[in-house]
Design a protein around this motif. Structure first.
Motif, mmCIF file in Angstrom:
data_model
loop_
_atom_site.group_PDB
_atom_site.id
_atom_site.type_symbol
_atom_site.label_atom_id
_atom_site.label_comp_id
_atom_site.label_asym_id
_atom_site.label_seq_id
_atom_site.Cartn_x
_atom_site.Cartn_y
_atom_site.Cartn_z
ATOM 1 N N VAL A 300 0.843 -1.195 0.000
ATOM 2 C CA VAL A 300 0.000 0.000 0.000
ATOM 3 C C VAL A 300 0.879 1.246 0.000
ATOM 4 C CG1 VAL A 300 -1.620 1.338 1.366
ATOM 5 C CG2 VAL A 300 -1.947 -1.099 1.128
ATOM 6 N N ARG A 301 1.941 1.203 0.794
ATOM 7 C CA ARG A 301 2.798 2.375 0.910
ATOM 8 C C ARG A 301 3.390 2.779 -0.434
ATOM 9 N NH1 ARG A 301 8.581 2.915 3.954
ATOM 10 N NH2 ARG A 301 8.777 5.139 3.651
ATOM 11 N N SER A 302 3.807 1.789 -1.218
ATOM 12 C CA SER A 302 4.483 2.148 -2.448
ATOM 13 C C SER A 302 3.504 2.407 -3.580
ATOM 14 C CB SER A 302 5.456 1.045 -2.856
ATOM 15 O OG SER A 302 4.749 -0.146 -3.042
ATOM 16 N N THR A 303 2.210 2.299 -3.316
ATOM 17 C CA THR A 303 1.248 2.438 -4.405
ATOM 18 C C THR A 303 0.406 3.702 -4.314
ATOM 19 O OG1 THR A 303 1.066 0.037 -4.338
ATOM 20 C CG2 THR A 303 -0.531 1.199 -5.670
ATOM 21 N N ILE A 304 0.017 4.060 -3.116
ATOM 22 C CA ILE A 304 -1.084 5.016 -2.985
ATOM 23 C C ILE A 304 -0.580 6.375 -2.521
ATOM 24 C CG2 ILE A 304 -3.200 5.463 -1.692
ATOM 25 C CD1 ILE A 304 -3.787 2.580 -1.723
ATOM 26 N N PRO A 305 -1.109 7.461 -3.092
ATOM 27 C CA PRO A 305 -0.734 8.789 -2.597
ATOM 28 C C PRO A 305 -1.294 9.059 -1.201
ATOM 29 C CG PRO A 305 -1.885 8.938 -4.708
ATOM 30 C CD PRO A 305 -2.041 7.546 -4.215
ATOM 31 N N ARG A 306 -0.864 10.145 -0.634
ATOM 32 C CA ARG A 306 -1.231 10.491 0.734
ATOM 33 C C ARG A 306 -2.504 11.333 0.713
ATOM 34 N NH1 ARG A 306 3.018 13.652 1.633
ATOM 35 N NH2 ARG A 306 4.286 11.849 1.985
ATOM 36 N N ILE A 307 -3.340 11.205 1.749
ATOM 37 C CA ILE A 307 -4.508 12.076 1.787
ATOM 38 C C ILE A 307 -4.253 13.238 2.730
ATOM 39 C CG2 ILE A 307 -6.076 10.265 1.113
ATOM 40 C CD1 ILE A 307 -7.067 10.079 3.888
ATOM 41 N N ARG A 308 -5.108 14.250 2.605
ATOM 42 C CA ARG A 308 -4.883 15.493 3.335
ATOM 43 C C ARG A 308 -5.430 15.368 4.744
ATOM 44 N NH1 ARG A 308 -7.451 19.683 -0.130
ATOM 45 N NH2 ARG A 308 -9.222 19.165 1.157
ATOM 46 N N VAL A 309 -5.008 16.267 5.602
ATOM 47 C CA VAL A 309 -5.315 16.090 7.023
ATOM 48 C C VAL A 309 -6.814 16.173 7.297
ATOM 49 C CG1 VAL A 309 -4.816 18.503 7.569
ATOM 50 C CG2 VAL A 309 -4.676 16.784 9.340
ATOM 51 N N ASP A 310 -7.530 17.103 6.649
ATOM 52 C CA ASP A 310 -8.971 17.196 6.918
ATOM 53 C C ASP A 310 -9.712 16.013 6.297
ATOM 54 O OD1 ASP A 310 -8.143 18.358 4.515
ATOM 55 O OD2 ASP A 310 -10.106 19.239 4.217
ATOM 56 N N GLN A 311 -9.206 15.541 5.142
ATOM 57 C CA GLN A 311 -9.816 14.367 4.523
ATOM 58 C C GLN A 311 -9.614 13.138 5.390
ATOM 59 O OE1 GLN A 311 -7.660 14.475 0.884
ATOM 60 N NE2 GLN A 311 -9.057 15.903 -0.099
ATOM 61 N N LEU A 312 -8.449 13.124 6.044
ATOM 62 C CA LEU A 312 -8.143 12.022 6.948
ATOM 63 C C LEU A 312 -9.171 11.951 8.070
ATOM 64 C CD1 LEU A 312 -5.429 10.216 7.726
ATOM 65 C CD2 LEU A 312 -5.309 11.926 9.484
ATOM 66 N N MET A 313 -9.468 13.116 8.649
ATOM 67 C CA MET A 313 -10.444 13.174 9.742
ATOM 68 C C MET A 313 -11.823 12.798 9.226
ATOM 69 S SD MET A 313 -8.904 13.882 12.316
ATOM 70 C CE MET A 313 -7.197 14.131 12.502
ATOM 71 N N ALA A 314 -12.180 13.374 8.073
ATOM 72 C CA ALA A 314 -13.501 13.085 7.512
ATOM 73 C C ALA A 314 -13.633 11.589 7.273
ATOM 74 C CB ALA A 314 -13.684 13.861 6.214
ATOM 75 N N PHE A 315 -12.567 10.982 6.801
ATOM 76 C CA PHE A 315 -12.626 9.553 6.495
ATOM 77 C C PHE A 315 -12.855 8.740 7.760
ATOM 78 C CE2 PHE A 315 -10.454 5.517 5.350
ATOM 79 C CZ PHE A 315 -11.333 5.142 4.359
ATOM 80 N N ALA A 316 -12.179 9.153 8.837
ATOM 81 C CA ALA A 316 -12.330 8.409 10.077
ATOM 82 C C ALA A 316 -13.744 8.537 10.626
ATOM 83 C CB ALA A 316 -11.321 8.886 11.113
ATOM 84 N N TRP A 317 -14.252 9.778 10.671
ATOM 85 C CA TRP A 317 -15.514 10.021 11.380
ATOM 86 C C TRP A 317 -16.729 9.735 10.516
ATOM 87 C CZ3 TRP A 317 -15.339 10.333 16.404
ATOM 88 C CH2 TRP A 317 -14.155 10.789 17.008
ATOM 89 N N LYS A 318 -16.620 10.013 9.220
ATOM 90 C CA LYS A 318 -17.813 9.869 8.379
ATOM 91 C C LYS A 318 -17.865 8.535 7.677
ATOM 92 C CE LYS A 318 -18.011 14.782 7.297
ATOM 93 N NZ LYS A 318 -17.700 15.720 6.228
ATOM 94 N N CYS A 319 -16.740 7.885 7.539
ATOM 95 C CA CYS A 319 -16.759 6.634 6.783
ATOM 96 C C CYS A 319 -16.468 5.442 7.687
ATOM 97 C CB CYS A 319 -15.743 6.727 5.649
ATOM 98 S SG CYS A 319 -15.746 5.310 4.582
ATOM 99 N N LEU A 320 -15.314 5.453 8.344
ATOM 100 C CA LEU A 320 -14.933 4.272 9.119
ATOM 101 C C LEU A 320 -15.819 4.074 10.342
ATOM 102 C CD1 LEU A 320 -11.040 4.119 9.089
ATOM 103 C CD2 LEU A 320 -12.679 2.865 7.725
ATOM 104 N N LEU A 321 -16.118 5.173 11.048
ATOM 105 C CA LEU A 321 -16.864 5.030 12.298
ATOM 106 C C LEU A 321 -18.261 4.456 12.077
ATOM 107 C CD1 LEU A 321 -16.917 5.393 15.314
ATOM 108 C CD2 LEU A 321 -17.674 7.732 14.986
ATOM 109 N N PRO A 322 -19.068 5.029 11.148
ATOM 110 C CA PRO A 322 -20.385 4.424 10.918
ATOM 111 C C PRO A 322 -20.275 2.980 10.450
ATOM 112 C CG PRO A 322 -20.141 6.462 9.650
ATOM 113 C CD PRO A 322 -18.859 6.237 10.350
ATOM 114 N N LEU A 323 -19.321 2.693 9.566
ATOM 115 C CA LEU A 323 -19.176 1.323 9.084
ATOM 116 C C LEU A 323 -18.834 0.388 10.237
ATOM 117 C CD1 LEU A 323 -17.344 1.620 5.657
ATOM 118 C CD2 LEU A 323 -19.704 1.008 6.100
#
Lengths: 374, 367
Positions: A300-323
């Motif tokens: 994964v490390r050598s394949t995928i670009p990095r996401i931005r800090v606010d997107q990181l938070m949004a991903f945690a709270w809006k996507c991972l947490l409900p799932l």
């Protein structure tokens, strides 16, 4: 209370030879496993560093280190020697004590995680009956060390990196813990050893969504790409360890790899059936699975670009947490309603639920945006 | 209770992993949000414009190599075009074709670095960068074949090129041209539709069409903002009017469009290369030019569509062997004009990719 399980195996067969009520047995066990864990962690990290550098070299159409020793196997040793003879610099206006203490505070908890990781049936330092809770608690202490490093360096890049870490760790802790609870519900125990014993089929099949959430969340917690914001090289130089050199930097480097090793070991234990496996000895199965998970992480490390800090938070709270919550809910229902159901029905049911949920979320959850009017 | 916050300043550069050289940005941040940007230039100033006034017209060609060192061939071309305009030198047909071939190869090479570095700035840990360097290496091999150099070519001359291509060049070029579209497809498969890249680059760092024109941006930066302006079409130089190619443009002028435009331009360059290879005539590669060129009194402006934008050389001659005035219109310096407007309101992480998407070369900005 006996914190070790004296069943006979490769690691603690010595207990057989001792009188069962000999008080020194506890200390012998303790000392032996401290040595085993230290040796295991350091040797694995050496191996991991070599494996990752060679592997990423292959991913990036180049050879990777191949000069020192056969296949470059001694490269980590050469790196370690180089880093040890570097000058140790403390920033003039930094907080000297905090700066000095930070690598230690970060390293020790990372190492302590291995106390509850079973290498084989009963072969672990302490078979805590709350093993996985201990892992969750201990692994978040490392963050304190990282924040101390950011604060003590008196460097803006370090501070930004450290602040990102704290936010990230707090956010991702929640989905990670929720995904672990799914496993605990099925296994019916918090003890790492019991969880492995409960896996007649690996829990990755019963908990596919939980596995994904744990994998992503753990990657974020240990700051691996695509969540390596705290040391985002292209943005904030080296993040929290910008001002570190020599042995202290080496410790942070060790922390990073110890945490990766820990996550690989925990994923192996929780989802991949730990030391269980046919033909080969259990320890070997454990190692194979750990290396496989590690391979996935640096792939994964050598394949995928990095996401931005606010997107990181949004991903945690809006996507991972409900799932994670939905996953926990469904797992709870399954455990209560279908305790006797055939495992294959549950496997297909869970895979289907995972597919539906991921498609749904990808439909109405979008990263992006983020401009602020100033 | 409102928490009182204070803006603070961080320096990105001059020593920083992703400033593509020694550029320095003074970012004023409110948390992670950028509220002010001050670009600080000049760390790589070598006084090339002044130095050039003391050297003959031919001696100045190596200087142009050292402007945008990722596109030396294009710099050579722009400069010799300006001198030829000034002195009225004819150029043999074969030389014109070879110039176009070199310039288009150089465009691909430069875009490979530009796109690779941009993706690297997005955090893709070197992988796309190294994939693109694999193909750039092939182009450098081709250049090495024709002029012995891999970075600073010094290949073009006033009135032609320094030497004809060796026999093995054309087969090698043909092989490359056949391979390249496949490689470009590979880059697209790797990252073009990647969810994280889309989230990072789409809609970020928008350069509106009007602002792009007003700041006289050029090259892929301008075209990504939806302006169909390419000097190869707008004011055809050399023999570009003989080739068929399209000008790719973007719609929104965001980082993603700039990235896409560069990828598309590589495809168009391959198209031009194919045509040029087929039409390549035999003959001389250099017209009869004296060693010391003394252009008549006057001035000339030669400009080309360099990989990074409109590269122009403005020369004034006083009928001596050296230019009286030598001015470079460096595309990336002018593309940087809109930097502040593109960055305000975005986060530190975005600043890096916005900056990366402009694709600058500091040697050219500071010259």
């Amino acid at each position: 209370m006996s914190i070790f399980n004296p069943s006979l195996n490769l690691f603690n067969c010595y207990l057989e030879a001792l009188p069962p009520d000999w008080p020194g047995g506890f200390w012998l066990h303790l000392g032996l496993f401290v040595v085993i864990i230290l040796a295991f962690v350091l040797a694995m990290i050496m191996g991991f560093i070599w494996f990752e550098r060679r592997g990423i070299g292959r991913f990036q159409v180049r050879l990777g280190p191949n000069r020192v020793g056969p296949f470059g196997l001694l490269q980590p040793v050469a790196d370690a020697i180089k880093i040890l003879i570097k000058e140790d610099i403390i920033p003039a206006k930094g907080d000297k004590w905090v700066h000095w203490l930070a690598p230690v505070v970060a390293f020790v908890p990372a190492l302590m995680i291995f106390a509850v990781v079973p290498f084989q049936d009963g072969a672990l330092l302490a078979d805590l009956n709350i093993g996985i809770l201990y892992v969750v608690a201990i692994s978040s202490v490392s963050v304190v060390g990282i924040f101390m490093a950011g604060w003590g360096s008196n460097n803006k890049f370090s501070l930004i990196g450290a602040m990102r870490t704290v936010a990230q760790a707090v956010s991702y802790e929640i989905p990670v813990v929720l995904s672990i609870i799914g496993v605990v519900l099925i296994a019916g125990s918090l003890s790492m050893n019991e969880i492995v014993k409960a896996q007649s089929i690996p829990f990755i099949l019963l908990q596919p969504l939980g596995f994904l959430i744990y994998f992503i969340g753990a990657c974020a917690e240990i700051n691996r790409t695509p969540f390596d914001l705290l040391e985002a090289e292209s943005e904030i130089v080296a993040g929290y360890h910008t001002e570190y050199s020599g042995m202290k930097f080496a410790l942070f480097y060790l922390v990073e790899y110890t945490e990766v090793l820990a996550v690989s070991a925990i994923i192996t234990t929780l989802f991949l059936g730990g030391w269980r496996g046919p033909v080969l000895p259990p320890v070997l199965w454990f190692l194979i699975k750990v290396v496989a998970v590690f391979f996935l992480i640096f792939w994964v490390r050598s394949t995928i670009p990095r996401i931005r800090v606010d997107q990181l938070m949004a991903f945690a709270w809006k996507c991972l947490l409900p799932l994670a919550l939905i996953n926990l809910f469904i797992t709870g229902i399954e455990v209560v309603v279908l305790p006797e159901a055939l495992p294959w029905t549950i496997i297909f049911l869970n895979l289907a639920i995972m597919a539906v949920l991921i498609v749904l979320w990808s439909k109405f959850f979008r990263l992006g945006g983020g401009r602020v009017e100033v | 209770m409102a928490i009182k916050t204070e803006p603070f300043v961080i320096n990105i550069g001059p020593q920083h992993p992703s400033t593509h050289g020694v550029f320095r940005m003074r970012l004023t941040l409110d948390g992670e949000v950028i509220i002010d940007v001050e670009p600080i230039l000049g760390y790589l100033h070598r006084g090339i414009e002044k130095l050039a006034e003391g050297r003959t017209y031919t001696q100045n060609i190596p200087f142009t190599d050292r402007l945008d060192y990722l596109a030396s061939m294009s710099n050579n071309l722009a400069y010799v075009l300006a001198v030829e305009k000034l002195a009225g030198t004819p150029v043999p047909e074969r030389a014109e074709y070879l110039r176009v071939i070199m310039a288009e190869l150089q465009r691909i090479a430069s875009h490979l670095v530009g796109v690779g570095a941009f993706l690297n700035d997005c955090g893709a840990f070197m992988t796309p960068f190294l994939y693109m360097f694999r193909e750039r290496e092939k182009i450098l091999d081709l250049f090495e074949m024709v002029c012995g150099q891999r970075l600073t070519y010094n290949y073009m001359r006033v009135g032609g090129i320094s030497q004809d291509v060796p026999e093995e060049f054309l087969p090698a070029l043909k092989k490359f041209v056949l391979q390249m579209p496949g490689f470009i497809d590979e880059y697209d498969q790797l990252l073009a539709e990647n969810e994280i890249l889309l989230a990072r680059a789409k809609g970020v760092g928008i350069l509106p069409r009007e602002l792009a024109i007003n700041t006289s941006a050029s090259g892929p930066v301008l075209r990504a903002s939806g302006v169909k302006w390419d000097i190869r079409k707008a004011d055809p130089y050399s023999i570009y009017d003989r080739f068929e190619f399209d000008i790719p443009t973007g719609n929104f002028g965001d980082c993603y469009d700039r990235y896409r435009v560069r990828i598309q331009e590589m495809r168009q360059s391959v198209r031009i290369l194919k045509q040029a290879m087929e039409q390549l005539p035999q003959g001389e590669v250099r017209s009869d030019v004296p060693h010391l060129i003394r252009p008549p009194v006057g001035e000339a402006y030669g400009h080309i569509e360099a990989p990074k934008g409109e590269l122009g050389f403005y020369l004034v001659s006083d009928n001596s062997i050296a230019p009286y005035r030598f001015h470079i219109r460096a595309p990336t310096l002018i593309n940087l004009t809109a930097l502040r407007d593109m960055m305000i309101g975005w986060k530190v992480a975005d600043a890096i990719i916005i900056f990366g998407s402009i694709d600058i070369c500091l040697a050219e900005v500071d010259r």
